[in-house]
Design a protein around this motif. Structure first.
Motif, PDB file in Angstrom:
ATOM      1  N   ALA A 126     -14.628  -1.906   4.632  1.00 17.94           N
ATOM      2  CA  ALA A 126     -14.543  -2.835   5.749  1.00 17.94           C
ATOM      3  C   ALA A 126     -14.696  -1.991   7.003  1.00 17.94           C
ATOM      4  CB  ALA A 126     -13.224  -3.584   5.741  1.00 17.94           C
ATOM      5  N   GLU A 127     -14.593  -2.606   8.147  1.00 17.62           N
ATOM      6  CA  GLU A 127     -14.779  -1.860   9.389  1.00 17.62           C
ATOM      7  C   GLU A 127     -13.709  -0.787   9.537  1.00 17.62           C
ATOM      8  OE1 GLU A 127     -15.212  -2.659  14.197  1.00 17.62           O
ATOM      9  OE2 GLU A 127     -15.168  -4.347  12.793  1.00 17.62           O
ATOM     10  N   GLY A 128     -14.145   0.473   9.473  1.00 20.32           N
ATOM     11  CA  GLY A 128     -13.225   1.593   9.638  1.00 20.32           C
ATOM     12  C   GLY A 128     -12.403   1.920   8.421  1.00 20.32           C
ATOM     13  N   VAL A 129     -12.645   1.245   7.280  1.00 20.74           N
ATOM     14  CA  VAL A 129     -11.825   1.433   6.081  1.00 20.74           C
ATOM     15  C   VAL A 129     -12.725   1.616   4.858  1.00 20.74           C
ATOM     16  CG1 VAL A 129     -10.095   0.408   4.551  1.00 20.74           C
ATOM     17  CG2 VAL A 129      -9.952   0.043   7.024  1.00 20.74           C
ATOM     18  N   GLU A 160      -7.255   9.228  -9.324  1.00 22.54           N
ATOM     19  CA  GLU A 160      -6.526   9.314  -8.055  1.00 22.54           C
ATOM     20  C   GLU A 160      -7.247   8.452  -7.033  1.00 22.54           C
ATOM     21  OE1 GLU A 160      -4.413  12.678  -5.238  1.00 22.54           O
ATOM     22  OE2 GLU A 160      -6.288  13.195  -6.262  1.00 22.54           O
ATOM     23  N   LEU A 161      -6.520   7.503  -6.487  1.00 15.22           N
ATOM     24  CA  LEU A 161      -7.086   6.610  -5.489  1.00 15.22           C
ATOM     25  C   LEU A 161      -6.966   7.227  -4.099  1.00 15.22           C
ATOM     26  CD1 LEU A 161      -5.602   3.206  -6.713  1.00 15.22           C
ATOM     27  CD2 LEU A 161      -7.892   4.105  -7.135  1.00 15.22           C
ATOM     28  N   TYR A 162      -7.824   6.759  -3.204  1.00 18.92           N
ATOM     29  CA  TYR A 162      -7.792   7.228  -1.820  1.00 18.92           C
ATOM     30  C   TYR A 162      -8.101   6.050  -0.902  1.00 18.92           C
ATOM     31  CZ  TYR A 162     -12.838   6.741  -1.474  1.00 18.92           C
ATOM     32  OH  TYR A 162     -14.108   6.198  -1.448  1.00 18.92           O
ATOM     33  N   ILE A 163      -7.738   6.220   0.352  1.00 16.23           N
ATOM     34  CA  ILE A 163      -8.185   5.299   1.388  1.00 16.23           C
ATOM     35  C   ILE A 163      -8.548   6.122   2.618  1.00 16.23           C
ATOM     36  CG2 ILE A 163      -5.854   4.836   2.335  1.00 16.23           C
ATOM     37  CD1 ILE A 163      -6.871   1.912   2.792  1.00 16.23           C
ATOM     38  N   MET A 164      -9.653   5.764   3.249  1.00 19.90           N
ATOM     39  CA  MET A 164     -10.033   6.359   4.530  1.00 19.90           C
ATOM     40  C   MET A 164      -9.854   5.297   5.603  1.00 19.90           C
ATOM     41  SD  MET A 164     -13.417   8.719   3.859  1.00 19.90           S
ATOM     42  CE  MET A 164     -13.352   9.286   5.571  1.00 19.90           C
ATOM     43  N   VAL A 165      -9.109   5.644   6.631  1.00 13.56           N
ATOM     44  CA  VAL A 165      -8.887   4.738   7.751  1.00 13.56           C
ATOM     45  C   VAL A 165      -9.283   5.467   9.019  1.00 13.56           C
ATOM     46  CG1 VAL A 165      -7.213   3.347   9.025  1.00 13.56           C
ATOM     47  CG2 VAL A 165      -6.982   3.617   6.538  1.00 13.56           C
ATOM     48  N   GLU A 167     -11.830   7.257   9.609  1.00  8.99           N
ATOM     49  CA  GLU A 167     -12.384   8.561   9.249  1.00  8.99           C
ATOM     50  C   GLU A 167     -11.337   9.604   8.858  1.00  8.99           C
ATOM     51  OE1 GLU A 167     -15.035   9.836  12.344  1.00  8.99           O
ATOM     52  OE2 GLU A 167     -16.498   8.256  11.896  1.00  8.99           O
ATOM     53  N   VAL A 168     -10.092   9.179   8.661  1.00  9.80           N
ATOM     54  CA  VAL A 168      -9.050  10.076   8.166  1.00  9.80           C
ATOM     55  C   VAL A 168      -8.783   9.711   6.706  1.00  9.80           C
ATOM     56  CG1 VAL A 168      -6.696  10.921   8.435  1.00  9.80           C
ATOM     57  CG2 VAL A 168      -8.046  10.315  10.454  1.00  9.80           C
ATOM     58  N   GLU A 169      -8.729  10.716   5.839  1.00  7.17           N
ATOM     59  CA  GLU A 169      -8.658  10.510   4.392  1.00  7.17           C
ATOM     60  C   GLU A 169      -7.227  10.694   3.893  1.00  7.17           C
ATOM     61  OE1 GLU A 169     -10.408  12.870   0.474  1.00  7.17           O
ATOM     62  OE2 GLU A 169     -11.282  13.220   2.454  1.00  7.17           O
ATOM     63  N   TYR A 170      -6.786   9.748   3.045  1.00  5.04           N
ATOM     64  CA  TYR A 170      -5.455   9.807   2.461  1.00  5.04           C
ATOM     65  C   TYR A 170      -5.559   9.619   0.940  1.00  5.04           C
ATOM     66  CZ  TYR A 170      -4.148   8.764   7.289  1.00  5.04           C
ATOM     67  OH  TYR A 170      -4.028   8.773   8.660  1.00  5.04           O
ATOM     68  N   ALA A 171      -4.919  10.505   0.193  1.00  9.45           N
ATOM     69  CA  ALA A 171      -4.765  10.323  -1.253  1.00  9.45           C
ATOM     70  C   ALA A 171      -3.508   9.500  -1.497  1.00  9.45           C
ATOM     71  CB  ALA A 171      -4.669  11.673  -1.954  1.00  9.45           C
ATOM     72  N   VAL A 225      -8.811  -6.354  -0.893  1.00  3.39           N
ATOM     73  CA  VAL A 225      -8.747  -6.688   0.537  1.00  3.39           C
ATOM     74  C   VAL A 225      -7.306  -6.704   1.013  1.00  3.39           C
ATOM     75  CG1 VAL A 225      -9.270  -8.420   2.289  1.00  3.39           C
ATOM     76  CG2 VAL A 225     -10.886  -8.013   0.418  1.00  3.39           C
ATOM     77  N   LYS A 226      -6.450  -7.411   0.279  1.00  2.00           N
ATOM     78  CA  LYS A 226      -5.048  -7.545   0.692  1.00  2.00           C
ATOM     79  C   LYS A 226      -4.320  -6.204   0.595  1.00  2.00           C
ATOM     80  CE  LYS A 226      -1.028 -10.559   0.066  1.00  2.00           C
ATOM     81  NZ  LYS A 226      -0.486 -11.730  -0.687  1.00  2.00           N
ATOM     82  N   PHE A 227      -4.591  -5.454  -0.486  1.00  2.00           N
ATOM     83  CA  PHE A 227      -3.965  -4.141  -0.650  1.00  2.00           C
ATOM     84  C   PHE A 227      -4.359  -3.206   0.482  1.00  2.00           C
ATOM     85  CE2 PHE A 227      -3.995   0.123  -2.847  1.00  2.00           C
ATOM     86  CZ  PHE A 227      -2.618   0.278  -2.878  1.00  2.00           C
ATOM     87  N   CYS A 228      -5.637  -3.199   0.851  1.00  2.00           N
ATOM     88  CA  CYS A 228      -6.099  -2.320   1.928  1.00  2.00           C
ATOM     89  C   CYS A 228      -5.529  -2.729   3.284  1.00  2.00           C
ATOM     90  CB  CYS A 228      -7.626  -2.313   1.986  1.00  2.00           C
ATOM     91  SG  CYS A 228      -8.391  -1.361   0.646  1.00  2.00           S
ATOM     92  N   LYS A 229      -5.280  -4.015   3.470  1.00  2.00           N
ATOM     93  CA  LYS A 229      -4.659  -4.454   4.720  1.00  2.00           C
ATOM     94  C   LYS A 229      -3.254  -3.873   4.855  1.00  2.00           C
ATOM     95  CE  LYS A 229      -7.129  -8.779   5.628  1.00  2.00           C
ATOM     96  NZ  LYS A 229      -7.016 -10.260   5.720  1.00  2.00           N
ATOM     97  N   ILE A 230      -2.522  -3.809   3.731  1.00  2.00           N
ATOM     98  CA  ILE A 230      -1.178  -3.215   3.741  1.00  2.00           C
ATOM     99  C   ILE A 230      -1.265  -1.746   4.165  1.00  2.00           C
ATOM    100  CG2 ILE A 230       0.746  -2.489   2.269  1.00  2.00           C
ATOM    101  CD1 ILE A 230       0.890  -5.436   2.651  1.00  2.00           C
ATOM    102  N   LEU A 231      -2.153  -0.994   3.515  1.00  2.00           N
ATOM    103  CA  LEU A 231      -2.258   0.438   3.801  1.00  2.00           C
ATOM    104  C   LEU A 231      -2.786   0.696   5.206  1.00  2.00           C
ATOM    105  CD1 LEU A 231      -3.729   1.796   0.432  1.00  2.00           C
ATOM    106  CD2 LEU A 231      -1.350   1.357   1.063  1.00  2.00           C
ATOM    107  N   THR A 232      -3.756  -0.095   5.632  1.00  2.00           N
ATOM    108  CA  THR A 232      -4.341   0.096   6.963  1.00  2.00           C
ATOM    109  C   THR A 232      -3.314  -0.189   8.050  1.00  2.00           C
ATOM    110  OG1 THR A 232      -6.519  -0.501   6.109  1.00  2.00           O
ATOM    111  CG2 THR A 232      -6.212  -0.586   8.492  1.00  2.00           C
ATOM    112  N   TYR A 233      -2.510  -1.219   7.842  1.00  2.00           N
ATOM    113  CA  TYR A 233      -1.441  -1.517   8.796  1.00  2.00           C
ATOM    114  C   TYR A 233      -0.495  -0.322   8.919  1.00  2.00           C
ATOM    115  CZ  TYR A 233       2.709  -3.678  10.855  1.00  2.00           C
ATOM    116  OH  TYR A 233       3.779  -3.965  11.671  1.00  2.00           O
ATOM    117  N   ALA A 234      -0.107   0.257   7.771  1.00  2.00           N
ATOM    118  CA  ALA A 234       0.819   1.392   7.794  1.00  2.00           C
ATOM    119  C   ALA A 234       0.229   2.577   8.538  1.00  2.00           C
ATOM    120  CB  ALA A 234       1.170   1.802   6.365  1.00  2.00           C
TER     121      ALA A 234
END
Length: 251
Positions: A126-129, A160-165, A167-171, A225-234
């Motif tokens: 998504a945008e930025g994620v 191992e899952l990751y999320i980028m928010v 442009e910052v990467e988190y495992a 989508v919903k899971f990423c919204k939780i992590l992006t908010y944090a």
């Protein structure tokens, strides 16, 4: 290329070769040669005769180039790793691009990080994620290759899952009832954000996440989508500790 030069590995603007028993790297139009301080041993990368980078407790690059020509693999490093020609060349290039001075374990850790990210599977953007799973890191150890079955399944505990928010990467790392977001950079993971009172959503539902399918989490229905919204908010709110259900109420 002179007649006494034997190519070890070549791709695009990169060529690793052996000339009169000495390694030579052509990379982005520049020629690199190598030295060695034998007591550690310490690999020395030279650009136009001047030191470009030091790799401590590493290897004699000239000798490793001869090993690649003879056997197709380097010798075992002090950290227990072998390299084929492509991966050995990539390791040297990373030292040129990212380091002035480093240890072999620092260099190898960052190289593995880079390979796992390059081989990642993206589940959602998504945008930025960006959300997904890190890929496998090739292991050139012949003992591992002999025992590897191409049909071997990657088990959930090996993923191992990751999320980028932004442009910052988190495992993502689950520990009991807490999900940890570890900032990942340069072969290192720094504990950054905790989401507490969150059951093991990461491992229990990774198969659904890989297909962007819905899954039940407690009484609620979730998807990527919903899971990423939780992590992006944090991440974007900027606090270090959260209660999972409190985040849910705010979204």
């Amino acid at each position: 290329m002179s007649h006494d030069e034997t190519v070890i590995y070549e791709h695009d603007d990169t060529r690793l070769s052996c000339k009169d028993g000495k390694g030579e790297l052509l990379y982005r139009g520049k020629i690199y040669t190598f030295g060695c301080q034998p007591y550690e041993p310490m690999a020395i990368i030279l650009e136009d005769g001047n030191t470009k980078a030091y790799i401590h407790n590493a290897f004699d690059i000239d000798w490793e180039c001869r090993q690649l020509l003879e056997k197709g693999l380097t010798g075992r490093t002090i950290t227990g790793n072998y390299y084929n020609a492509e991966h050995f060349c990539g390791l040297i290039i990373l030292a040129i691009d990212k380091f002035v001075e480093c240890s072999i374990d620092e260099l190898e850790d960052e190289y593995e990080d880079m390979l796992s990210f390059d081989n990642r599977a993206v589940y959602y953007t998504a945008e930025g994620v960006e959300f997904g799973r890190y890929g496998e890191v090739p292991d050139d150890d012949p003992a591992v290759a002999d025992n590897h079955d191409d049909d071997d399944e990657i088990l959930p505990e090996d993923q191992e899952l990751y999320i980028m928010v932004d442009e910052v990467e988190y495992a993502l790392s689950q520990e009991k009832q807490s999900l940890h977001l570890l900032k990942r950079h340069g072969g290192k993971k720094k504990d950054h954000i905790h989401i507490h009172q969150m059951p093991d959503i990461v491992n229990d539902h990774i198969n659904e996440m890989s297909k962007n399918e819905e899954f039940q989490f407690g009484k609620d229905i979730y998807n990527d989508v919903k899971f990423c919204k939780i992590l992006t908010y944090a991440v974007r709110t900027g606090t270090k500790n959260y209660n999972f259900r409190e985040i849910e109420k705010r979204l």
